[in-house]
Design a protein around this motif. Structure first.
Motif, PDB file in Angstrom:
ATOM      1  N   PHE A 288      51.422  42.522  22.071  1.00 31.79           N
ATOM      2  CA  PHE A 288      50.105  42.172  22.019  1.00 31.79           C
ATOM      3  C   PHE A 288      48.867  43.138  21.570  1.00 31.79           C
ATOM      4  CE2 PHE A 288      52.309  38.625  24.429  1.00 31.79           C
ATOM      5  CZ  PHE A 288      52.404  37.821  23.691  1.00 31.79           C
ATOM      6  N   ASN A 289      49.245  44.498  22.225  1.00 36.29           N
ATOM      7  CA  ASN A 289      48.110  45.222  22.342  1.00 36.29           C
ATOM      8  C   ASN A 289      47.497  45.653  20.790  1.00 36.29           C
ATOM      9  OD1 ASN A 289      46.301  47.545  22.826  1.00 36.29           O
ATOM     10  ND2 ASN A 289      47.990  49.055  22.677  1.00 36.29           N
ATOM     11  N   HIS A 290      48.509  45.709  19.954  1.00 32.83           N
ATOM     12  CA  HIS A 290      47.971  46.455  18.491  1.00 32.83           C
ATOM     13  C   HIS A 290      47.702  45.082  17.761  1.00 32.83           C
ATOM     14  CE1 HIS A 290      48.938  50.336  20.050  1.00 32.83           C
ATOM     15  NE2 HIS A 290      50.665  49.862  20.153  1.00 32.83           N
ATOM     16  N   ILE A 291      47.578  43.896  17.906  1.00 31.07           N
ATOM     17  CA  ILE A 291      47.365  42.800  17.184  1.00 31.07           C
ATOM     18  C   ILE A 291      46.128  42.013  17.711  1.00 31.07           C
ATOM     19  CG2 ILE A 291      49.755  42.484  16.179  1.00 31.07           C
ATOM     20  CD1 ILE A 291      49.994  40.036  18.178  1.00 31.07           C
ATOM     21  N   SER A 292      45.374  42.708  18.616  1.00 31.82           N
ATOM     22  CA  SER A 292      44.215  42.295  19.206  1.00 31.82           C
ATOM     23  C   SER A 292      44.035  40.905  19.870  1.00 31.82           C
ATOM     24  CB  SER A 292      42.887  42.196  17.798  1.00 31.82           C
ATOM     25  OG  SER A 292      41.721  42.134  18.428  1.00 31.82           O
ATOM     26  N   VAL A 293      45.027  40.970  20.587  1.00 35.54           N
ATOM     27  CA  VAL A 293      45.258  39.641  21.664  1.00 35.54           C
ATOM     28  C   VAL A 293      44.939  39.869  22.839  1.00 35.54           C
ATOM     29  CG1 VAL A 293      46.594  37.608  22.342  1.00 35.54           C
ATOM     30  CG2 VAL A 293      46.616  38.498  19.846  1.00 35.54           C
ATOM     31  N   PRO A 294      43.667  39.720  23.583  1.00 33.94           N
ATOM     32  CA  PRO A 294      43.655  40.236  24.899  1.00 33.94           C
ATOM     33  C   PRO A 294      44.539  39.550  25.858  1.00 33.94           C
ATOM     34  CG  PRO A 294      41.479  39.400  23.687  1.00 33.94           C
ATOM     35  CD  PRO A 294      42.586  39.160  22.914  1.00 33.94           C
ATOM     36  N   THR A 295      44.887  40.283  27.084  1.00 28.37           N
ATOM     37  CA  THR A 295      45.701  39.711  28.097  1.00 28.37           C
ATOM     38  C   THR A 295      44.894  39.511  29.174  1.00 28.37           C
ATOM     39  OG1 THR A 295      46.663  41.921  28.291  1.00 28.37           O
ATOM     40  CG2 THR A 295      48.007  40.345  26.782  1.00 28.37           C
ATOM     41  N   PHE A 296      45.425  38.491  30.054  1.00 30.59           N
ATOM     42  CA  PHE A 296      44.701  38.104  31.498  1.00 30.59           C
ATOM     43  C   PHE A 296      45.792  37.938  32.362  1.00 30.59           C
ATOM     44  CE2 PHE A 296      42.377  35.909  34.521  1.00 30.59           C
ATOM     45  CZ  PHE A 296      40.863  36.444  34.353  1.00 30.59           C
ATOM     46  N   PHE A 297      46.054  39.003  33.487  1.00 23.29           N
ATOM     47  CA  PHE A 297      47.085  38.776  34.398  1.00 23.29           C
ATOM     48  C   PHE A 297      46.437  38.152  35.605  1.00 23.29           C
ATOM     49  CE2 PHE A 297      47.957  42.237  31.324  1.00 23.29           C
ATOM     50  CZ  PHE A 297      49.406  41.986  31.120  1.00 23.29           C
ATOM     51  N   VAL A 298      47.083  37.179  36.144  1.00 24.79           N
ATOM     52  CA  VAL A 298      46.773  36.345  37.547  1.00 24.79           C
ATOM     53  C   VAL A 298      47.940  36.629  38.185  1.00 24.79           C
ATOM     54  CG1 VAL A 298      46.159  34.305  38.414  1.00 24.79           C
ATOM     55  CG2 VAL A 298      45.576  34.919  36.203  1.00 24.79           C
ATOM     56  N   GLY A 299      47.714  37.050  39.689  1.00 21.60           N
ATOM     57  CA  GLY A 299      48.948  37.213  40.556  1.00 21.60           C
ATOM     58  C   GLY A 299      48.363  37.594  41.898  1.00 21.60           C
ATOM     59  N   THR A 300      49.644  37.709  42.843  1.00 23.20           N
ATOM     60  CA  THR A 300      49.147  38.236  44.252  1.00 23.20           C
ATOM     61  C   THR A 300      48.763  39.608  44.062  1.00 23.20           C
ATOM     62  OG1 THR A 300      51.355  38.968  44.841  1.00 23.20           O
ATOM     63  CG2 THR A 300      50.873  36.604  45.226  1.00 23.20           C
ATOM     64  N   PHE A 301      48.334  40.191  45.494  1.00 22.22           N
ATOM     65  CA  PHE A 301      48.167  41.360  45.415  1.00 22.22           C
ATOM     66  C   PHE A 301      49.108  42.502  45.124  1.00 22.22           C
ATOM     67  CE2 PHE A 301      44.567  40.133  48.220  1.00 22.22           C
ATOM     68  CZ  PHE A 301      43.443  40.755  47.476  1.00 22.22           C
ATOM     69  N   SER A 302      50.405  42.063  45.054  1.00 22.16           N
ATOM     70  CA  SER A 302      51.428  42.726  44.725  1.00 22.16           C
ATOM     71  C   SER A 302      51.398  43.117  43.367  1.00 22.16           C
ATOM     72  CB  SER A 302      52.743  42.121  44.907  1.00 22.16           C
ATOM     73  OG  SER A 302      53.104  41.467  46.055  1.00 22.16           O
ATOM     74  N   LEU A 303      50.631  42.421  42.694  1.00 24.40           N
ATOM     75  CA  LEU A 303      50.202  42.888  41.005  1.00 24.40           C
ATOM     76  C   LEU A 303      49.545  44.269  41.068  1.00 24.40           C
ATOM     77  CD1 LEU A 303      50.131  42.069  38.001  1.00 24.40           C
ATOM     78  CD2 LEU A 303      48.157  40.854  38.579  1.00 24.40           C
ATOM     79  N   LEU A 304      48.735  44.585  42.238  1.00 30.24           N
ATOM     80  CA  LEU A 304      48.063  45.802  42.032  1.00 30.24           C
ATOM     81  C   LEU A 304      49.232  47.226  41.938  1.00 30.24           C
ATOM     82  CD1 LEU A 304      45.354  44.948  44.887  1.00 30.24           C
ATOM     83  CD2 LEU A 304      45.322  44.978  42.351  1.00 30.24           C
ATOM     84  N   ASN A 305      50.272  46.879  42.605  1.00 32.39           N
ATOM     85  CA  ASN A 305      51.360  47.843  42.801  1.00 32.39           C
ATOM     86  C   ASN A 305      51.670  48.378  41.212  1.00 32.39           C
ATOM     87  OD1 ASN A 305      51.166  48.079  45.264  1.00 32.39           O
ATOM     88  ND2 ASN A 305      52.817  46.876  45.742  1.00 32.39           N
ATOM     89  N   LEU A 306      51.805  47.052  40.340  1.00 35.43           N
ATOM     90  CA  LEU A 306      52.090  47.186  39.185  1.00 35.43           C
ATOM     91  C   LEU A 306      50.988  47.889  38.207  1.00 35.43           C
ATOM     92  CD1 LEU A 306      54.010  43.898  38.448  1.00 35.43           C
ATOM     93  CD2 LEU A 306      55.145  46.294  38.441  1.00 35.43           C
TER      94      LEU A 306
END
Length: 503
Positions: A288-306
């Motif tokens: 999605f990065n190079h076709i101008s589609v924004p991404t929104f990530f939702v998750g637990t605090f474990s997501l911070l590690n990623l």
């Protein structure tokens, strides 16, 4: 019904039908009203024998799993998402001919996606196996990457992240139907498009890359009544990547929301593709990065590690910041609104305990987690409904009894949260980072992010007040409740906490 277009005040966004079809954004009060689902306690017991009234009161108590009280962060998240959508659509103007600094023709973008797919297939040899990620050489030439955005919305399980996302999505029409558009110069442009504002998906850690790509196409099919999934089931992984890219371009997808994003796999140094390979942030970013589609990530605090490992995403998200939610502060307006809904004295015959006492004690027992507070209240009210009218007091003693007997599995993790022992429970493992996360993010992004955008990233810090002290009377009431409850099965009075999130 024909789509109405708003002449955009920002000239950079003007004469783009995908942006101007969005119309005016919702005001805060309107958004809150659309995202609120009231708790209904109405019962019509006329004609129902009195001995059955208790059962039907319990059905009203069960309505607690269906109400939704919007969190205080609702409008902030909505505002961010709306601006991400408009920014991402700037370069995807379906009327641009030819390409210029404000956009690229959609046909040129689709052609570039096809070229990247074909070149990737042509280069597949023993030295360059097919499991390497598609390189977006032709798409990159169009210059989309510079306007992309990503955002991270992370928090504890039970703070209401998914409920907030779902309510926001339902607050607006997600599909816009285009037939023709008249620009600011009065020129009429006929074109057909089914535009998708937001695409919402939940990440399943059991699904591989192929299944996830098909899930994205299934979500698009469901919204715009297409059959991409059926026509592409026999496609290989590279063809599916190209198909997903083309589908989000053809339907003007404004934002893709990945919920439960903590289930994403850590990225390897050399990302590979394959039907059974797990999905990572790097994999999604490449799509999605190079076709101008924004991404929104939702998750637990474990997501911070990623997130901290994905530095390209981290740098881009600095444009918008992030929101991190721990438990609710007891002084927050949201906690008061929530507790006033939970304080259902009208469903009981004898309410003696005052609201403020219940509000404070619910916060103490639940550690400020809304889902726990809702489940505990529901279980307690159901229990009290079995008792004689004179004993139906929603009290500290009643809450303590149900918490002690029916929520034992949560005692240790909740105590860990209250005491700041964040590594005492797996869902809190990343929380020891939160004490320094604001300063770390400010330091990392100080060159690219405004201070106002990164101040107070962690909202809803728990402010744990001392629990209400049980008096001798409360102790006696608790013993009476124990005696009255003998022979009653606790498991029959409360559903599993995991299914009772704030709705």
């Amino acid at each position: 019904m024909s789509t109405k277009y708003l002449k955009h005040p920002n000239p950079v966004y003007r004469n783009n039908p995908l942006i101007e079809a969005l119309g005016l954004p919702l005001l805060k009060d309107d958004l809150v009203a659309k995202c609120t689902r009231k708790y209904s306690t109405e019962l019509e017991l006329d004609g129902i024998p009195p001995e059955y009234h208790g059962f039907y009161r319990r059905t009203a108590i069960d309505n607690l799993i269906r109400f939704h009280e919007p969190r205080d962060e609702l409008y902030k998240i909505y505002d961010i998402q709306r601006r991400m959508i408009e920014s991402g659509l700037v370069r995807r103007n379906p009327l641009i001919q030819p390409a210029n600094k404000l956009g690229v023709p959609i046909m040129a973008l689709l052609s570039a996606i096809n070229k990247d797919l074909q070149e990737s297939k042509n280069k597949t040899t023993a030295r360059a196996p097919a499991n390497k990620q598609i390189k977006s050489f032709n798409v990159k030439k169009l210059g989309f990457a510079e306007v992309d955005h990503s955002y991270v919305f992370a928090g504890l399980s039970g703070v209401g992240k998914s409920s907030l996302m779902e309510a926001m999505i339902q607050a607006e029409e997600q599909v816009i139907y285009h037939t023709s558009y008249t620009d600011s110069n009065g020129t009429k442009h006929p074109f057909q498009m089914k535009q998708i504002q937001k695409l919402y998906l939940k990440v399943d850690n059991r699904k591989g890359q192929k299944s996830t790509l098909l899930s994205i196409l299934e979500s698009i099919d469901a919204l715009v009544d297409e059959e991409y999934t059926t026509s592409l089931k026999g496609s290989d992984i590279r063809e599916l990547i190209a198909a997903v890219r083309k589908a989000v371009v053809i339907h003007g997808v404004g934002l893709i929301i990945f919920d439960e994003a903590q289930n994403l796999a850590p990225s390897s140094k050399n990302e590979i593709i394959g039907a059974s390979e797990r999905v990572s942030m790097k994999f999604l970013e490449e799509i999605f990065n190079h076709i101008s589609v924004p991404t929104f990530f939702v998750g637990t605090f474990s997501l911070l590690n990623l997130f901290t490992r994905e530095m390209t995403i981290a740098r881009r998200s600095a444009k918008d910041g992030c929101t991190l939610l721990s438990s609710c502060a007891i002084e927050s307006p949201f906690w008061d609104r929530l507790c006033r809904t939970l304080f259902q004295a009208r469903l009981l015959k004898t309410q003696r305990t005052e609201y403020e006492i219940i509000k404070n004690h619910l916060h103490h027992l639940s550690a400020g987690l809304p889902a726990v507070a809702v489940s505990l209240t529901r279980a307690t009210l159901n229990f009290l409904s079995f008792l004689a009218p004179k004993n139906q007091d929603f009290s500290v003693a009643a809450l303590n009894k149900i918490y002690r007997e029916q929520f034992e599995i949560l005692h240790k993790p909740l105590e860990a949260l209250k005491n700041g022992n964040y590594i005492g429970y797996e869902d809190f493992e990343p929380m020891h980072l939160l004490q320094s996360v604001e300063s770390a993010i400010k330091s990392q992004f100080s060159q690219s992010a405004k201070v106002s955008e990164i101040d107070n990233l962690l909202t809803g810090n728990p402010v744990i007040k001392k629990p209400a002290v049980a008096t001798e009377i409360e102790d006696a009431i608790s013993k009476d409740l124990d005696a009255l409850a003998q022979g009653m099965s606790p498991s029959a009075l409360v559903g599993d906490f995991q299914s009772n999130t704030v709705r």
